[in-house]
Design an enzyme around this catalytic site. Structure first.
Site, PDB file in Angstrom:
ATOM      1  CG  ASN A  95       0.550  -0.150  -4.857  1.00 40.02           C
ATOM      2  OD1 ASN A  95       0.587  -1.227  -4.267  1.00 40.02           O
ATOM      3  ND2 ASN A  95      -0.503   0.640  -4.811  1.00 40.02           N
ATOM      4  CB  CYS A 135      -1.774   1.413  -0.955  1.00 40.03           C
ATOM      5  SG  CYS A 135      -1.885   3.210  -0.931  1.00 40.03           S
ATOM      6  CD  GLU A 146      -3.443  -1.030  -3.795  1.00 40.46           C
ATOM      7  OE1 GLU A 146      -3.900  -0.089  -4.474  1.00 40.46           O
ATOM      8  OE2 GLU A 146      -2.567  -0.856  -2.929  1.00 40.46           O
TER       9      GLU A 146
END
Length: 804
Positions: free
Chosen positions: A425, A427, A429
């Site tokens: 995604n 970010c 994670e």
């Protein structure tokens, strides 16, 4: 001189009245002494005739905020004054607030409800109990900047006037999740009110509203390598971004530049023009009237023929038509590429139109297909693997990206039965499966770890962490049912697999409260135990919360075969703290409700609201700026400030030195060594230890983690050493962002010239010593990979693991 009260009437200014109010709001604060009188005098000095009382309150709050570098409690006092002002302008009746939000009409008189009818009806039905349970005194526990963050972006407004109080927001969020269970709604409300955890920003924005899009993360792969497929995917991105979702999109299946287009007998322009269209869409769709810009991370594999152009897209120089600087870029790296770099071998660039299937395979299957295409001379171009490697590193040094994830680790360790995972995604994670028919989704929440520290006993409360994690697991699962999905493919995926993402904030604060050095054995052990506890609790709740059988795609998953995340790392976990054997038996008997559970994310906004350091990261500085509409304020690490204050070391001169040293205390002679060790910034902590701690908690993280890398002066040697170390440790995310420090310091106009010059002199003198203090382990790491950097680097460099 007079003031205008809230009725518009003139009143004489009373010094005593202002002082009494500030003293009233100073209850329980630490040794403020005569300072309320100083605040009052500052307010009087800033007043003018006919100032409104609400403006007087804001002036008092700003005065306290400026004094926060004198003592951290002034930030709380500033927030209390601002909160008290908000209380005077808003209702304390939950039903009255709901009435105003539900019956709101726009400028043309059309109904424009800000909360949903079912939430409104729920509040009216339970208004007596809700008014009894809601606790407005907890407002006064926010610090000034946390409160201002809520005020700026989160609290609902009518005609630009704030209608909600923070407790109304938390109640709205809790009811929006638990519309069918008032007891669970109030349980969630009280825990969030006490700052044990927070749901993610989209949940805070949208829960309880007519379109409750509460999910944070969306992952997409391209619908098809065609005009129709590209623009259908673009439409999906726009609809998701409109409702505050962050996006990760995989583009490695789109043909490269100069590739043949059979349908039109034409030639493709490649990825760059397409990504410029995505870039403009991200700018245009700004998540609801300017709340925050749309954010897309674009993923590519390094075999793609447009990879070099891709790496230049965010750079500040070059032709504008070849740049798209509002997107974030990520490389989805197969192990084969890392092996080729390490061995200084060739790397073949390929077009997915001519070499299909590469994105659909991983591990040995990928290597067989890739080498088959090489043997058949199907590639577009052959380069040295190290040439591409250094292009990636150069882009990271210049722009902080590409984000760097390991494709094979991401596919080997979370799920294997759905298909090949193609991207993460925004970010990095979230590790979930996507396809043209499935847009992966994840709902997030973060736990404030510092709330579990018993300050008297200097112990961490694992039992409470276990209980809170179970509650969050249930909440996030309920959001799957309650959520508004901007595209149907997202609902298909989320209801089929039911993944969630639990993270943390305030790990560094936790270490400081327990007096653990960030690199100590005690901190490393606590780091592991925290995530073991969270993983166990989330799994147990996912078993206990089963209502109608396991999630749809459960059969064939690692969990269905008795394999948990730490088993995939080949890590030995005993039953010392939690009975894993019994839990595995329960899972085998009943199954799991959720595919994935833990995903430590960045917590930039929510950690600011709760007053914690971000995520699991160390402090980047012990002093920093906070910007609000009224100006800039210095903020000092509250733990350090309290220690210095208690030891009689905090004064204006110490503040000047801290600013001059850019928030580091390592060169300030008055500060004792025990504090220097405890309050090391991320620049003074070995990156090797940060990566080791990431790997340690990785045993219990079934998704991934947003791991930033901090290097003061990045070079190819340092970056190579860091990336290879993380890859060999088995990390899924190698680097979210590369964070660096400026080569030269900004001019510090507020700092005494003599102090500033002395700071530079001390730092330069000590730099020689720091450079010499490189651990043997670090030198060995650098020598181990010197082959892959030697011909590109002219400097005699030390490894980044020392952060020297």
């Amino acid at each position: 001189m007079y003031v205008l009260n809230r009725k518009g009437e003139e009143e004489d200014i009373s010094f005593d009245q202002i002082l009494k109010r500030i003293q009233r709001l100073s209850y329980g604060l630490h040794k403020l002494g005569e300072y309320p009188a100083c605040v009052t005098q500052g307010v009087i000095n800033g007043m003018y005739s006919s100032i409104k009382t609400c403006e007087l309150d804001e002036l008092a709050a700003q005065t306290c905020a400026y004094m926060a570098t004198t003592h951290p409690d002034f930030s709380i006092l500033a927030a209390r004054i601002t909160t008290d002002n908000l209380h005077k302008n808003t209702s304390d009746d939950v039903a009255e607030v709901a009435e105003a939000l539900y019956t709101y009409k726009d400028g043309r008189g059309r109904p424009a409800s800000l909360i949903s009818k079912e939430v409104y009806d729920f509040i009216l039905l339970h208004k007596v109990r809700l008014n009894k349970e809601i606790d407005y005194t907890t407002h006064f526990n926010y610090d000034y900047f946390g409160f201002k963050t809520l005020e700026r972006s989160y609290l609902l407004r009518i005609n630009n006037k704030i209608i909600e109080r923070p407790q109304h927001l938390l109640m709205r969020v809790s009811i929006g999740i638990h519309i069918d269970d008032i007891d669970k709604a109030l349980e969630t409300y009280h825990l969030m009110s006490q700052k044990y955890f927070t749901h993610a920003t989209p949940t805070l924005f949208n829960s309880g509203t007519p379109r409750p899009q509460m999910s944070s993360c969306f992952l997409l792969s391209m619908k098809a390598d065609s005009i129709e497929g590209i623009f259908e995917t673009l439409k999906q991105c726009a609809l998701i971004s409109k409702t505050a979702g962050g996006i990760g999109v995989a583009v490695q299946d789109i043909r490269g530049q100069n590739s043949y287009i059979r349908g039109t007998n034409g030639i493709s322009n490649g990825l760059v023009p397409m990504l410029r269209v995505f870039n403009d869409t991200a700018r245009y769709v700004d998540q609801g009237g300017g709340k925050r810009k749309g954010s897309y991370a674009v993923y590519i594999e390094p075999w793609h023929s447009d990879i070099f152009e891709f790496l230049d897209l965010r750079k500040n120089h070059g032709k504008e038509e070849l740049r798209a600087r509002d997107l974030f870029y990520a490389v989805w790296v197969p192990d084969l590429f890392m092996k080729r770099v390490k061995e200084n071998k060739n790397w073949t660039l390929m077009c997915p139109n001519e070499c299909p299937g590469l994105s659909e395979t991983w591990g040995e299957e990928f290597e067989k297909l890739y080498t088959k295409y090489e043997e058949e001379n199907m590639g577009k171009k052959t380069v040295l693997a190290q040439d591409l490697w250094f292009a990636i590193l150069q882009s990271q040094i210049e722009t902080g990206v590409p984000i760097y994830l390991y494709k094979d680790s991401c596919n080997a360790k979370p799920i294997k039965n759905l298909g090949t995972i193609k991207c993460s995604n925004l970010c990095c994670e979230i590790i979930e499966y996507t396809s043209p028919d499935e847009v992966a989704v994840c709902n997030l929440a973060s736990i404030a770890l510092c709330k579990f520290v018993d300050l008297e006993k200097k112990e961490f409360n694992f039992k409470k962490l276990y209980e809170i994690t179970k509650i969050i697991t249930r909440n996030l699962d309920k959001i799957i049912e309650r959520n508004y999905y901007p595209v149907k493919e997202a609902k298909t995926s989320n209801t089929r697999h039911r993944p969630i993402g639990i993270g943390v904030q305030g790990l560094a604060d936790t270490f400081m409260l327990l007096r653990y050095l960030y690199e100590s054995d005690a901190a490393k052990e606590l780091n592991k135990r925290i995530y073991e506890t969270m993983y166990y609790a989330a799994l147990e709740m996912s078993v206990d919360w089963l209502q109608s059988g396991p999630y749809e795609s459960y059969q064939g998953s690692p969990g269905s075969q008795g394999i948990l995340q730490f088993d995939m790392w080949n890590a030995k976990v005993d039953n010392k703290y939690w009975d894993w054997d019994e839990l595995k038996l329960k899972i085998a008997k009943t199954g799991l409700r959720n595919l994935l559970l833990l995903a430590p994310m960045p917590t930039a906004s929510t950690s600011q609201i709760l007053g914690n350091n971000e995520s699991f990261e160390p402090y980047t500085s012990n002093i920093y700026y906070r910007r609000v509409l009224s100006g800039e304020f210095f903020v000092v690490n509250p733990h350090l400030l309290k220690d210095l204050f208690d030891r009689g070391l905090w004064d204006e001169d110490m503040k000047q030195q801290l600013i001059a040293h850019n928030g580091s205390i390592q060169y300030i002679s008055e500060i004792p060594d025990d504090l220097k060790e405890l309050y090391k910034t991320v620049w003074e902590i070995k990156q090797k230890n940060i990566i080791d701690m990431a790997a340690d908690r990785g045993y219990f993280i079934d998704q991934s983690q947003s791991l930033n890398i901090y290097i003061q002066k990045p070079t190819f040697a340092k970056l190579s050493s860091m990336h290879f170390y993380g890859w060999e440790k088995g990390l899924k995310t190698g680097a979210y962002y590369l964070r660096t420090q400026a080569a030269t310091d900004a001019i510090k106009f507020t700092v005494d010239t003599h102090v500033a010059k002395n700071a530079v002199k001390l730092k330069n003198a000590d730099g020689v010593q720091i450079t010499r203090e490189v651990s043997r382990e670090t030198i060995q790491l650098n020598q181990r990979y010197s082959k892959c950097v030697s011909f590109k680097s002219n400097n005699d460099e030390q490894c980044l693991m020392c952060s020297g």
